[in-house]
Design a protein around this motif. Sequence first.
Motif, short mmCIF file in Angstrom:
data_model
loop_
_atom_site.label_atom_id
_atom_site.label_comp_id
_atom_site.label_asym_id
_atom_site.label_seq_id
_atom_site.Cartn_x
_atom_site.Cartn_y
_atom_site.Cartn_z
N ILE A 52 -3.26 -8.69 -1.95
CA ILE A 52 -3.93 -7.30 -1.19
C ILE A 52 -3.04 -6.81 0.01
O ILE A 52 -2.64 -7.72 0.33
CB ILE A 52 -5.22 -7.94 -0.73
CG1 ILE A 52 -4.79 -9.28 0.47
CG2 ILE A 52 -6.25 -8.01 -2.15
CD1 ILE A 52 -6.37 -9.20 0.78
N ARG A 62 -7.13 2.22 -1.04
CA ARG A 62 -8.22 1.99 -1.93
C ARG A 62 -8.50 0.44 -1.39
O ARG A 62 -9.08 -0.54 -1.16
CB ARG A 62 -8.44 1.45 -2.96
CG ARG A 62 -9.74 0.71 -3.91
CD ARG A 62 -8.65 0.08 -5.45
NE ARG A 62 -10.03 -0.40 -6.61
CZ ARG A 62 -10.52 -1.38 -6.61
NH1 ARG A 62 -8.99 -2.21 -6.13
NH2 ARG A 62 -11.19 -1.45 -7.40
N GLY A 63 -10.44 1.37 -0.95
CA GLY A 63 -10.85 -0.66 0.11
C GLY A 63 -11.96 -1.05 -0.92
O GLY A 63 -12.76 0.26 -1.87
N VAL A 64 -12.24 -2.08 -1.17
CA VAL A 64 -13.23 -2.66 -1.93
C VAL A 64 -13.38 -3.69 -0.71
O VAL A 64 -13.44 -4.41 0.25
CB VAL A 64 -12.65 -4.04 -2.28
CG1 VAL A 64 -13.11 -4.57 -3.81
CG2 VAL A 64 -11.64 -2.70 -3.38
N VAL A 68 -10.15 -5.97 -7.40
CA VAL A 68 -9.43 -6.88 -6.45
C VAL A 68 -7.65 -7.10 -6.68
O VAL A 68 -7.25 -7.43 -7.18
CB VAL A 68 -9.90 -7.44 -5.09
CG1 VAL A 68 -8.25 -8.07 -4.04
CG2 VAL A 68 -10.86 -7.35 -4.76
N ASP A 82 -4.96 -3.28 -2.12
CA ASP A 82 -6.39 -3.17 -2.01
C ASP A 82 -6.04 -3.86 -0.55
O ASP A 82 -5.49 -4.38 0.20
CB ASP A 82 -6.91 -3.91 -3.03
CG ASP A 82 -7.08 -2.74 -3.86
OD1 ASP A 82 -7.00 -1.79 -4.19
OD2 ASP A 82 -7.67 -3.94 -5.01
N VAL A 115 -9.45 -4.94 1.11
CA VAL A 115 -10.32 -5.84 1.05
C VAL A 115 -11.21 -6.02 2.79
O VAL A 115 -11.20 -6.20 3.64
CB VAL A 115 -10.69 -7.48 0.39
CG1 VAL A 115 -11.54 -7.75 0.37
CG2 VAL A 115 -9.72 -6.63 -0.70
N LYS A 165 -0.30 4.35 -4.72
CA LYS A 165 -1.92 3.69 -4.29
C LYS A 165 -3.17 4.66 -3.88
O LYS A 165 -4.30 4.78 -3.49
CB LYS A 165 -1.51 2.32 -3.59
CG LYS A 165 -3.44 1.38 -3.70
CD LYS A 165 -2.90 0.68 -5.06
CE LYS A 165 -4.94 0.06 -4.34
NZ LYS A 165 -4.73 -0.27 -6.03
N SER A 200 -15.14 -3.56 -8.53
CA SER A 200 -15.18 -5.04 -6.76
C SER A 200 -13.92 -5.73 -7.56
O SER A 200 -13.27 -6.32 -6.90
CB SER A 200 -16.23 -5.83 -6.88
OG SER A 200 -17.34 -5.52 -6.70
N ALA A 228 -6.59 6.25 -4.84
CA ALA A 228 -7.87 5.94 -3.52
C ALA A 228 -8.53 7.50 -3.34
O ALA A 228 -9.58 6.86 -3.53
CB ALA A 228 -7.47 5.04 -2.63
N LEU A 264 0.73 -1.42 -0.08
CA LEU A 264 0.12 -0.14 0.20
C LEU A 264 1.16 1.13 -0.14
O LEU A 264 0.90 1.74 1.38
CB LEU A 264 -1.14 0.36 1.08
CG LEU A 264 -1.53 1.48 1.13
CD1 LEU A 264 -2.31 1.91 -0.63
CD2 LEU A 264 -3.48 0.87 1.81
N ASP A 301 -15.83 0.59 -4.74
CA ASP A 301 -14.87 0.85 -3.78
C ASP A 301 -14.98 2.10 -3.82
O ASP A 301 -15.75 3.08 -4.37
CB ASP A 301 -13.91 0.29 -5.24
CG ASP A 301 -14.15 0.89 -6.39
OD1 ASP A 301 -15.10 1.74 -7.02
OD2 ASP A 301 -12.52 1.62 -7.55
#
Length: 320
Positions: free
Chosen positions: A240, A155-157, A195, A199, A201, A39, A193, A43, A35, A296
Amino acid sequence: MDRTDPEGAIAKAAARVSNWGRWGPDDVLGTMNLLDDAKRREAAALVRTGASYSLSQSFDMDGPQRGWRRRTNPVHTMLDTGCDAAAGVQGFPHGIGGADDVIAMPLQCSTQWDGLGHIFDHGRAWNGRPAEQVVTSLGDAVTGIETVADRIAGRGVLLDVGRTFGEDGELPDGFAITEEHLEATIAAQGPTSAVGRGDIVVVRTGQLTRARREGWGEYAGGSAPGLSFTTVDWLHRTEIAAIATDTWGFEVRPNEFDDAFQPLHQVVIPHIGLFIGEMWDPDALAGACAADGNHDFLLTAAPLKITGAVGAPVNPVAVR
């Protein structure tokens, strides 16, 4: 998978997915190395409406804990109150008064991160270090949660497996989420979505929704939907940075071996260096994602900077 041989399965999986040495012998960040600043910039561009959602459960005495291994719900006590101020007993000049409070709680009693010093495999911690040289009675002197206090924003998914495979959006207790379930959820939800590297998750099973409706029951440590041990290769291959669920223990319970305790933890934390979030609350976020099809978002989830802690409370905030 041989249900009678958890030790063999754990050893084989650890050998396949080990990240020991990947970021050097002194690494303390594990998958948080994935991360990076690029990234985070990516995000930031995901904020479409500006709507924000807390993914935290409450921290209070009405929580799910039942005392297992001395884990209790938070005890919140007032040190100074408005009653004290009104009575004029606080001793401050010119009419000023105030309130103060204190909380006593295990660091993993509600929404939280598991740090890299939380789980060992045969006496070895993350990156192959001897466990006794990492965590002592003074805390985690190497990979304490403070090492990632400025890292976990990206970035969240959301993978709403409960909505995709469950009845009324809820997976039954004991439901083992496989790689096939994860990939099918990604396909059903659409391209937002996907991945990938770096990320964070968030997996929704729907168990927390059920606990809200029916009461906590055995939410803390009992049967639960969760990730199958067989997802270990997916967790490694996707690169991830972290993964979180709405359950107490992240992986399916009862575990998939005849005699085992949290075998997926035993691989992903000390060998992959993966950060695990537990007891998150993605329900409101999930409703918003389902409504517009965007799964996301910008996610900030910094742990409290508690020196030497092997886990820490967090109030994750998703911004869409």
